[in-house]
Design an enzyme around this catalytic site. Structure first.
Site, PDB file in Angstrom:
ATOM      1  CD  GLU A 146      40.216 140.149 164.416  1.00 48.33           C
ATOM      2  OE1 GLU A 146      40.901 139.952 165.431  1.00 48.33           O
ATOM      3  OE2 GLU A 146      39.305 139.379 164.036  1.00 48.33           O
ATOM      4  CD  GLU A 160      38.784 141.843 168.829  1.00 50.41           C
ATOM      5  OE1 GLU A 160      39.036 140.610 168.805  1.00 50.41           O
ATOM      6  OE2 GLU A 160      38.005 142.387 168.022  1.00 50.41           O
TER       7      GLU A 160
END
Length: 447
Positions: free
Chosen positions: A167, A352
């Site tokens: 991320e 995720e």
């Protein structure tokens, strides 16, 4: 009830991150990270929590891997490597004890029949690197590529698939723009510069890793979300598209095509990136796969007052929310997966996905987290639909295997399939963990 099934070689796993579970923050030669520094400053983290001990995974990794094998039945495990555990100063002298820990962890996973899937950077930058400018310094990108090659050279005889970043949008924008994540800076110019240097670091790292001759797959786990227009108006649809490009593609498009997506309504913002001659050639590295981290979605409308994206996110009150306050929007994982597949035609991993619910053990030690089971049924079904429609999705990694330190929220949010009593370090497998174990065993479920 319909049966949701998956490809024969589909990888079912869970994901974690070094700072969130390891503890041992100053043991065996590990250097200080920006999160060690940040959490030790007053009023940074809810309840003054730190990751000093967290889940004590550094000392309990054998116990934890046994749970992953025997209680969850995992096929894959995504974990991250702490840069300051390997290079205490971010560069220079290697800490062999740090490398040895990850070598032992890899061996333990392989012995349990679980495929290791490491991430090289999940936000814990060496504080020494931050002192020299952090991700706003071009030198950091070079040092990161050297760190990446060092780790791959050490573990690449047993690990073939790697993620570079987790991320990047979060560890740049929340760290350098809003300041709610380490190192807690609020500077829009530095935030833009950092995002560009991170894109360069991604390209440099991919090259250094491939140069070892020990990798088969290199990718990154990108934070993504659904972005639906508030109405059918052309203005709202354009605003939602700009928001999608910024939120989901800002670190993907440079890697795949050597350019930034058209997201800003003004060129002035893009000029703050600090692009120099040859930079975009460095960012382009043609990732072998794309990791999608997706939890929710958002409704977007046109906002002429916003001089950046020209967009505004509208909160929806008429929808289910998790205890973390995130909207439960299963269709988003289908829609985003199909968009990324159609645009890039690269293998996809859901790296995720999960939900924060605070359910605790009852008197018998049972954690009744049926809301999490419901969440997973719906989300897994939606990316299963994407697979049926042709998307090459090869694995799913639930966030997280166990409850852990949830960044600015400390220990107030629980995302795990395993409940952790942080005072005693006792683990309890939740009902969702047992449900997930059956999904893995059956390679699907009835829904």
């Amino acid at each position: 009830m319909p049966k949701v099934t998956f490809p024969k070689d589909f990888v079912w796993g869970c994901a974690t991150a070094s700072y969130q579970i390891e503890g041992a923050w100053n043991e065996d030669g590990k250097g200080e990270s920006i999160w060690d520094r940040f959490t030790h400053e007053p009023d940074r983290i809810l309840n003054g929590d730190t990751g000093d001990v967290a889940c004590d995974h550094y000392h309990r990794y054998k116990e934890d891997v046994a749970l992953l094998k025997n209680e969850l039945g995992l096929k894959g495990y995504r974990f991250s490597i702490a840069w300051p555990r390997v290079f205490p100063q971010g560069k220079g002298q290697v800490n062999q004890k740090g490398l040895d820990f990850y070598s032992r962890l890899v061996d333990e996973l392989l012995a349990a029949g679980i495929t290791p899937f490491p991430t090289l950077y999940h936000w814990d930058l060496p504080q020494a690197m931050q002192d020299e400018g952090g991700w706003a310094s071009r030198d950091t990108a070079k040092h990161f590529a050297e760190y990446a090659a060092t780790v791959v050279n050490h573990l690449g005889d047993r690990v073939k698939s790697w993620m570079i970043f987790n991320e990047p949008s979060v560890f740049t924008h929340l760290a350098y723009l809003s300041g709610i994540h380490a190192p807690g800076i609020r500077d829009s110019v530095l935030a833009m510069q950092a995002s560009h240097i991170v894109n360069m670091a991604q390209g440099l790292a991919a090259r250094s890793m491939r140069a070892t001759g020990k990798v088969e797959q290199v990718g990154t786990a990108f934070s993504m979300s659904g972005n639906d227009p508030a109405t059918d108006s052309e203005e709202d649809k354009a605003a939602a598209e700009r928001r999608f490009r910024f939120a989901n593609l800002w670190f993907l498009e440079p890697a795949m095509n050597g350019r930034y997506p058209d997201a800003y309504v003004s060129e002035k913002a893009v000029q703050r990136l600090g692009i120099e001659a040859g930079d975009m050639e460095i960012t382009k590295c043609d990732l072998d796969f794309i990791g999608i981290n997706l939890y929710s979605g958002q409704v977007v409308e046109h906002d002429p007052q916003d001089l950046n994206l020209g967009a505004r996110v509208l909160p929806r009150r008429d929808i289910e929310h998790t205890d973390f306050g995130w909207e439960v929007w299963p269709e988003a994982i289908h829609d985003v997966t199909m968009r990324i597949w159609n645009d890039y035609k690269k293998p996809i991993y859901i790296t995720e996905n999960g939900c924060g619910y605070g359910d605790a053990p009852d008197a018998d030690g049972v954690v009744h987290d049926e809301r999490r089971i419901s969440f997973l049924q719906r989300y897994i079904g939606q990316f299963g639909r994407a697979i049926e429609e042709g998307a090459d999705v090869r694995g799913y990694y639930h966030w997280s295997s166990m409850d852990n330190f949830e960044w600015a929220m400390g220990y107030s949010q629980r995302f795990g399939l395993i409940y952790v009593d942080f005072e005693t370090q006792k683990r309890y497998v939740k009902n969702s963990g047992r449900w997930y174990r059956d999904v893995i065993a059956n390679n699907g479920y009835e829904y």
